[in-house]
Design an enzyme around this catalytic site. Structure first.
Site, short mmCIF file in Angstrom:
data_model
loop_
_atom_site.label_atom_id
_atom_site.label_comp_id
_atom_site.label_asym_id
_atom_site.label_seq_id
_atom_site.Cartn_x
_atom_site.Cartn_y
_atom_site.Cartn_z
N TYR A 127 0.99 -1.17 0.04
CA TYR A 127 0.05 0.00 -0.10
C TYR A 127 0.92 1.13 0.06
O TYR A 127 0.18 2.28 0.41
CB TYR A 127 -1.08 -0.14 1.06
N LYS A 172 3.65 -14.76 4.90
CA LYS A 172 3.92 -15.46 3.78
C LYS A 172 5.46 -15.66 3.63
O LYS A 172 5.84 -15.57 2.24
CB LYS A 172 3.00 -14.94 2.68
N ASP A 205 -2.63 -17.97 4.11
CA ASP A 205 -3.82 -18.71 3.58
C ASP A 205 -4.25 -19.56 4.60
O ASP A 205 -5.66 -19.73 4.68
CB ASP A 205 -3.36 -19.71 2.32
N ASP A 229 -6.02 -5.97 5.56
CA ASP A 229 -6.92 -5.39 4.92
C ASP A 229 -7.96 -6.54 4.56
O ASP A 229 -9.23 -6.68 4.86
CB ASP A 229 -6.61 -4.63 3.65
N ASP A 233 -11.70 -7.92 6.89
CA ASP A 233 -13.11 -8.08 6.21
C ASP A 233 -13.64 -9.34 6.58
O ASP A 233 -14.94 -9.52 6.70
CB ASP A 233 -13.03 -7.52 4.81
#
Length: 332
Positions: A127, A172, A205, A229, A233
């Site tokens: 970002y 990750k 994941d 982010d 959600d």
């Protein structure tokens, strides 16, 4: 003179509805504040050529905290000179911790006994918006620094120690050992110095799957910007959706508190938006300011209305913004 000065930024779309509703609730709760209204967002950019004017900087810097409504970020190629208002404010004021609580509310069909917090590094990662294109090749830089990783790791560890002393570092690093590896190793090194903290790691994941299968196994999770982010959600979907999802953007000096949802242009202006997320953002703000008593009263009032009704359309009811807000005020 009021105890607090609060900057209110409605932003775009339904922000013009949920911020006034939240102010009504705060006033009814007896929160002793003077409110300063400021402008920012895509609508302001279209009229003035900037998404955040100097007057808004002044308002943020000269108040105790800021409540932000909603921001539009157009998909695809951005208009020349446009910078998303909330992302810009996060960067400008170094609001490095994006704190997103996920807690079971009395909403039918949702997960029970969930109480976790996602801590998202708020200033780096993908970002940083450093993209370029060479014909059919598009490249985006991701930026991870040891300093920012230590800072967010320390914030998350401190929060975990105030709760159940459990912290999960989501990463990750198995695929991105340089960038994600730096984030992971830096935080783990810090956590070794925190006595009593139970720290674990999880690949992102797997974290997504585990959140769906058994969210109750988590207490505090910390991760990089984009992962935070996305997963926050997902977590919101476990307990009722974005209509009740709130967050705080916190730095060493300033705090901006906002609903997680977007500007919802499809329903803007119809008076049907759900103000719960913004009201709960105000709860986070109250706790940040140290007014825990008012925060608990407001949180309890929201739960009472969610349990007994009326509920807004996104939660299966028929209430409009004003009806729900009136009910929360009555519950106070």
């Amino acid at each position: 003179m009021a105890t607090y000065r609060i900057c209110l930024i409605e932003g775009d779309g339904i922000g013009h509805e949920v911020i006034p509703a939240t102010r009504r609730v705060l006033e009814a709760a007896g929160f002793d504040a003077e409110y300063v209204h400021a402008e920012a967002g895509y609508e302001y950019f279209l009229d003035h050529g900037t998404s955040v004017p100097q007057a808004t900087y002044d308002a943020v810097e000269n108040t105790h905290a800021t409540l932000f409504g909603a921001a539009t970020s157009p998909t695809g190629e951005k208009p020349k000179g446009f910078s998303g208002a909330i992302r810009h404010l996060r960067q400008k004021y170094n609001l490095y911790a994006n704190v997103r609580p996920t807690k079971t509310r009395p909403v039918p069909g949702t997960y029970e006994n969930v109480d976790l917090v996602i801590v998202r590094e708020n200033t780096q990662g993908l970002y940083v918006e450093q993209e370029r294109r060479y014909g059919d090749v598009a490249i985006a830089d991701t930026v991870i620094t040891g300093e920012a990783s230590r800072r967010i790791g320390a914030y998350a560890a401190n929060l975990a120690m105030q709760r159940d002393k459990r912290l999960t570092v989501v990463h990750k690093a198995n695929v991105l050992p340089v960038t994600q590896g730096l984030f992971l190793s830096t935080i783990m090194d810090h956590c070794k110095t925190v006595e009593g903290l139970n720290t674990s790691t999880m690949i992102v994941d797997n974290a997504a799957m585990q959140l769906v299968r058994n969210p109750r196994q988590f207490d505090v999770l910390v991760m990089t910007n984009m992962f935070g982010d996305i997963l926050s959600d997902l977590a919101a979907g476990l307990v009722g959706g974005l209509g009740i999802a709130a967050s705080g953007n916190v730095g060493d000096k300033f705090g901006i508190f906002e609903s997680v949802h977007g500007s919802a242009p499809d329903i803007a202006g119809q008076g049907v938006s759900n103000p719960t997320a913004t009201i709960l953002a105000a709860v986070i703000m109250l706790d940040h300011l140290g007014d825990h008593a008012t925060a608990r009263r407001l949180d309890a009032a929201v739960n009472k209305v969610l349990a007994e009704g009326p509920r807004t359309r996104d939660l299966g009811g028929t209430a409009g913004t004003k009806d729900f807000t009136d009910a929360v005020i009555a519950a106070l």
